[in-house]
Design a protein around this motif. Structure first.
Motif: not given
Length: 333
Positions: A96-104, A126-133
């Motif tokens: 969700g909204d904490n996508f930056q901090s959870t993409a460890t 928001g988890a799409v950010f983690a896969l993209a990163k």
């Protein structure tokens, strides 16, 4: 709200098991949507209920194996941490909204490992950010919740960020979340088995007309104005598509085959605002999302939203939201 509860992680055993039941692994990242989690598990459970044949099992994880907090404050107990998965598993990441901090670094390394191992994997909201990163979506067409769409476009230039409710490819999938999660799951069940199973599950969930992946996310305002006036709805769509490089009201009017004066009358009648005023508000709302969701500099946000300078942007921003961009981020007094 701070409610702790345990999901029924071990599903009721059907009377028979399929020759090769499929396992879905769900990774929860902090601030995930509890609605998305239920929308993933319930269709799998109902597929097992159809004729009491176990077609699916599921396994819920978090980064450290500890309970994970949803965006509504509920804490979900999980079954493990970043375990080794099997190649035949399907992995779904919820965030969700904490996508930056959870993409460890640990999460991204684990996601890359699953991608290298050939898992069918995807992310919701928001988890799409983690896969993209993590680099596993490189060059792909992706979908995410509309509030994250422009952030993804600005952060990952290699992604083709769509307006659709989900994107489903041979090895990867992405989804906007919300009701679109249920649409995606019904399509995954159809692909795993057949139309009969997917249709039975859809009917059981009172979802007899699931949407396909090419269905676009639609704003309620656009839908309502479209019902009242299709020209106005089209003008708003043009504005939403040109936030970074805004065009004149005259150019918008020409694209929808009306005069500039007619365009002004439509906005005054239905929205009580000028076309220019509505356009600026859309650009400022997009700027606010970028300020809160990215590390972009204020001038970069201004340029990404069609403003020529930071000073003018800051004045308009404060007039709209009562805070300067720096204050919005907590940097100002």
């Amino acid at each position: 709200m701070n409610i702790s509860f345990r999901m029924p992680l071990e599903q009721d055993q059907p009377s028979t098991a399929s020759a090769d039941p499929k396992r879905y692994v769900i990774l929860l990242l902090d601030s995930f949507s509890a609605f998305d989690l239920v929308s993933v598990i319930e269709p799998l459970k109902d597929a097992n209920r159809m004729d009491r044949t176990q077609r699916y099992t599921w396994h819920v994880l978090s980064e450290d194996g500890a309970a994970c907090r949803a965006s509504n404050g509920m804490e979900v107990q999980v079954e493990g941490g970043l375990d080794a998965l099997q190649k035949r598993d399907t992995l779904i990441v919820l965030g969700g909204d904490n996508f930056q901090s959870t993409a460890t670094l640990r999460v991204m390394a684990w996601l890359r490992r699953q991608a290298r191992n050939g898992l069918h994997l995807g992310a919701i909201s928001g988890a799409v950010f983690a896969l993209a990163k993590a680099g596993v979506l490189h060059g792909s067409e992706v979908s995410t919740h509309w509030t994250y769409r422009n952030m993804l476009r600005e952060t990952f230039n290699d992604l083709d960020v769509q307006r659709t409710i989900y994107q489903l490819g041979p090895n990867q999938f992405t989804c906007a979340g919300g009701l679109a999660t249920l649409d995606l799951m019904l399509q995954l069940i159809r692909r795993d088995y057949d139309d009969d199973v997917a249709t039975w599950v859809a009917d059981n969930l009172v979802c007899s007309m699931p949407r396909t992946g090419d269905h676009e996310q639609t704003f309620s305002q656009t839908t309502r104005t479209g019902e009242r006036n299709t020209k106005l709805a089209r003008a708003i769509q043009i504005m939403e598509a040109t936030l970074e490089a805004p065009i004149s009201p005259n150019a918008i009017a020409q694209q929808i085959n009306i005069s500039t004066r007619q365009l002004e009358r439509l906005f005054a009648k239905y929205l009580n605002v000028t076309p220019k005023g509505h356009y600026i508000r859309l650009r400022l709302e997009n700027a606010r999302l970028l300020l809160l969701q990215t590390d972009m500099k204020t001038i970069e946000v201004a340029l990404a939203c069609g403003f020529n300078g930071a000073s003018h942007f800051s004045k308009l921003y404060k007039k709209q939201f009562g805070l300067t961009p720096s204050q919005e981020r907590g940097f100002g007094a």
